[in-house]
Design a protein around this motif. Structure first.
Motif, short mmCIF file in Angstrom:
data_model
loop_
_atom_site.label_atom_id
_atom_site.label_comp_id
_atom_site.label_asym_id
_atom_site.label_seq_id
_atom_site.Cartn_x
_atom_site.Cartn_y
_atom_site.Cartn_z
N GLY A 40 0.81 -1.21 0.00
CA GLY A 40 0.00 0.00 0.00
C GLY A 40 0.85 1.26 0.00
N GLU A 41 2.06 1.16 -0.50
CA GLU A 41 2.99 2.29 -0.52
C GLU A 41 3.23 2.75 -1.96
N VAL A 42 2.17 3.13 -2.62
CA VAL A 42 2.26 3.56 -4.01
C VAL A 42 2.37 5.08 -4.03
N ASP A 43 3.60 5.56 -4.07
CA ASP A 43 3.86 6.99 -4.08
C ASP A 43 4.40 7.42 -5.44
N PHE A 44 3.89 6.78 -6.47
CA PHE A 44 4.30 7.02 -7.85
C PHE A 44 3.10 6.75 -8.75
N VAL A 45 3.17 7.24 -9.97
CA VAL A 45 2.14 6.97 -10.97
C VAL A 45 2.74 5.98 -11.96
N LEU A 46 2.14 4.81 -12.05
CA LEU A 46 2.60 3.76 -12.94
C LEU A 46 1.95 3.96 -14.30
N VAL A 47 2.76 4.08 -15.34
CA VAL A 47 2.25 4.42 -16.67
C VAL A 47 2.66 3.35 -17.69
N HIS A 59 -2.38 -5.37 -18.75
CA HIS A 59 -1.49 -4.35 -18.20
C HIS A 59 -1.23 -4.63 -16.73
N VAL A 60 -0.21 -4.00 -16.21
CA VAL A 60 0.12 -4.14 -14.80
C VAL A 60 -1.00 -3.51 -13.98
N PRO A 61 -1.51 -4.21 -12.97
CA PRO A 61 -2.56 -3.63 -12.13
C PRO A 61 -2.14 -2.28 -11.57
N GLY A 62 -3.06 -1.34 -11.58
CA GLY A 62 -2.79 -0.01 -11.05
C GLY A 62 -2.21 0.96 -12.05
#
Length: 144
Positions: A40-47, A59-62
């Motif tokens: 739960g440490e998503v401090d980025f935007v995965l594109v 695609h990769v979840p999230g």
């Protein structure tokens, strides 16, 4: 006679330390992205920088989908300049993530590449999210 590995000497330890440390400022891997998501440490935007069809197939979840050719200042205006973007493409055979990283950096955003892309994600045993059909013997092309 030295082996092919030793034919070119290894860099001195101090130079190797600098080289490999610097690489980590430019890239992350699938395991670190997955681990961050699980914690739960998503401090980025995965594109995902592939085209919409490839994204829908898996695609990769999230991840959000911004095809590399569509990365613009106007399109990213909602993101603060401190937003860390983590970009990926189809895999090591595709340079779409590198092209997207260049565009993001030129626009003033911090950026890292998720090395391995979709291929690396699957190699780690992680599952893809699909929007339309499951990925079964379908090519996951770049379209970036």
């Amino acid at each position: 006679m030295p082996s092919l590995v030793r034919e070119i000497p290894a860099a001195p330890s101090a130079i190797a330390l600098m080289h490999f440390s610097n690489r980590l400022t430019f890239e992350t891997d699938c395991s670190d992205v997955y681990g961050s998501q699980q914690a739960g440490e998503v401090d980025f935007v995965l594109v995902d920088v592939r085209g919409p069809l490839a994204f829908e197939r898996g695609h990769v979840p999230g991840a959000i989908n911004i095809p590399g050719r569509l990365i613009t200042a106007d399109g990213l205006a909602a993101y603060s300049k401190s937003t860390l973007f983590v970009v990926y493409c189809a895999g090591p055979h595709c340079n779409g993530a590198n092209k997207a990283a260049v565009k993001l950096a030129a626009l003033g955003y911090p950026v890292k590449e998720m090395i391995g892309g979709v291929t690396g994600w699957l190699d780690e045993g992680f599952e893809l999210s699909v929007a339309v059909q499951p990925v079964v013997a379908m090519p996951i092309s770049c379209e970036c």
